[in-house]
Design an enzyme around this catalytic site. Structure first.
Site, PDB file in Angstrom:
ATOM      1  N   SER A 145       0.689  -2.792   0.957  1.00  0.00           N
ATOM      2  CA  SER A 145      -0.607  -2.148   1.147  1.00  0.00           C
ATOM      3  C   SER A 145      -1.579  -3.093   1.866  1.00  0.00           C
ATOM      4  O   SER A 145      -1.295  -3.526   2.979  1.00  0.00           O
ATOM      5  CB  SER A 145      -1.159  -1.680  -0.201  1.00  0.00           C
ATOM      6  N   ASP A 275       3.924   9.058  -0.132  1.00  0.00           N
ATOM      7  CA  ASP A 275       2.707   8.247  -0.058  1.00  0.00           C
ATOM      8  C   ASP A 275       1.537   9.110   0.420  1.00  0.00           C
ATOM      9  O   ASP A 275       1.548   9.637   1.532  1.00  0.00           O
ATOM     10  CB  ASP A 275       2.923   7.076   0.903  1.00  0.00           C
ATOM     11  N   HIS A 303       2.609   5.515  -3.176  1.00  0.00           N
ATOM     12  CA  HIS A 303       2.087   4.319  -2.501  1.00  0.00           C
ATOM     13  C   HIS A 303       2.400   3.017  -3.243  1.00  0.00           C
ATOM     14  O   HIS A 303       2.696   2.005  -2.619  1.00  0.00           O
ATOM     15  CB  HIS A 303       0.582   4.463  -2.326  1.00  0.00           C
TER      16      HIS A 303
END
Length: 334
Positions: A145, A275, A303
């Site tokens: 991320s 996601d 995610h």
């Protein structure tokens, strides 16, 4: 024994328990920290700190530098080094491993007046890498991320230091259409009260909404652990707002996209098909731009890959790491 004495002895633990129940809001945080400590102990990691010009980095490490590259792992926004504890369970104990608390996160120095753009965080990570001597030999870099965006920018800016790269659903790419996350991002930027948002959860309700956004199966979240997670972060909400606004600012939001063509190291891209934060089409965007790359799509995964699919992602990272190492060793012999 005198009845009064017995009553007094009985009241002591009851007083302690009563205090805990009166301060129930602190109990989940205590449980959360105990669980993290226990996991660290089981994984055999050692918490370390290094100071650089008045700035302290916190990280945990396992193993010693050896003939094969060390591995540095960078977590996502508002998380910390503990997110990797389930992932590294499958890694061999002789692999030299470093999991870092990113600037302002976990136990690393937190400064409200500092910049937390991708470029600024990349410079801080390089400062850390130099301080512990990790730059003496190219290493494998892993980022998820926000940490994936920083890892990608790092690989582009310091190519001689990166042996190989694993990017897990990284931030920092451009998409043709806006998804749910970017719609909420606009709301945050335009909000009169930026604290009132799912993206930076403060209340239990906001926390559950965040995990609903970030996980394919949000029902796997333990309520008490969620409370502990929120309690640990609640005192630092202004930092997280500052950090979030910095990394999502116009000059930082697309940092990985702007640098991806400069990445020369063999790169692995892992993305959850479900996601809802960063669309999985980003995997092909990266693969097209990076010359030596491979893509792995995870079914039934959102995610938070390291949280939702730690074993699968660990297996993929390790297989990729070993394959790149084997190729390099074969080339050296030849």
């Amino acid at each position: 024994m005198d009845l009064t004495v017995i009553k007094t002895i009985f009241r002591i633990p009851m007083t302690i328990l009563s205090t805990l129940f009166v301060r129930y809001h602190a109990l989940p945080s205590l449980i959360f920290r105990i669980m993290m400590w226990f996991k660290r102990h089981r994984r055999g990691v050692k918490v370390e700190h290094v100071d650089c010009d008045g700035y302290r980095f916190s990280y945990f490490t396992r193993g010693q530098p050896g003939p094969r590259p060390s591995m540095l792992m960078l977590h996502g926004f508002s998380l910390d080094k503990n997110i990797w504890l389930n992932t590294i369970e499958l890694f061999p104990r002789n692999l030299h491993l470093i999991c870092l608390d990113l600037p302002g996160h976990g136990e690393t120095t937190r400064l409200l007046g500092e910049s937390y753009t991708a470029a600024a965080q990349t410079k801080r990570i390089h400062q850390f890498v130099e301080a512990i001597g990790l730059s003496k030999k190219p290493f494998h870099l892993v980022g998820m991320s926000m940490g994936g965006m920083v890892a990608g920018v790092y690989a582009a800016q310091y190519p001689s230091e990166i042996f190989s790269l694993s990017l897990l659903c990284p931030a920092g790419l451009k998409y043709p259409t806006e998804n749910e996350f970017f719609i909420r991002l606009k709301e945050l930027i335009q909000a009169k009260n930026p604290e009132d948002t799912t993206l930076i959860p403060v209340t239990d309700k906001q926390g559950k909404q965040l995990f609903k956004l970030c996980l394919h199966r949000p029902n796997i979240i333990n309520t008490q652990l969620l409370k502990g997670y929120l309690n640990d972060r609640r005192p630092h909400k202004m930092f997280f707002i500052t950090c979030f606004l910095d990394i999502s600012s116009a000059k930082s939001r697309y940092s990985l996209h702007d640098n991806m063509s400069k990445i020369k190291a063999p790169t692995q891209i892992i993305w959850g098909r479900s996601d809802k934060v960063f669309d999985s089409s980003g995997a092909e965007v990266l693969a097209t731009a990076i010359p030596i790359s491979q893509v792995h799509m995870l079914d039934k995964c959102g995610h938070f890959i390291a949280f939702e699919r730690p074993k699968k992602s660990a297996k993929l990272i390790l297989e990729f790491y070993n394959s790149v190492c084997d190729k390099a060793e074969t080339k050296k012999v030849a």
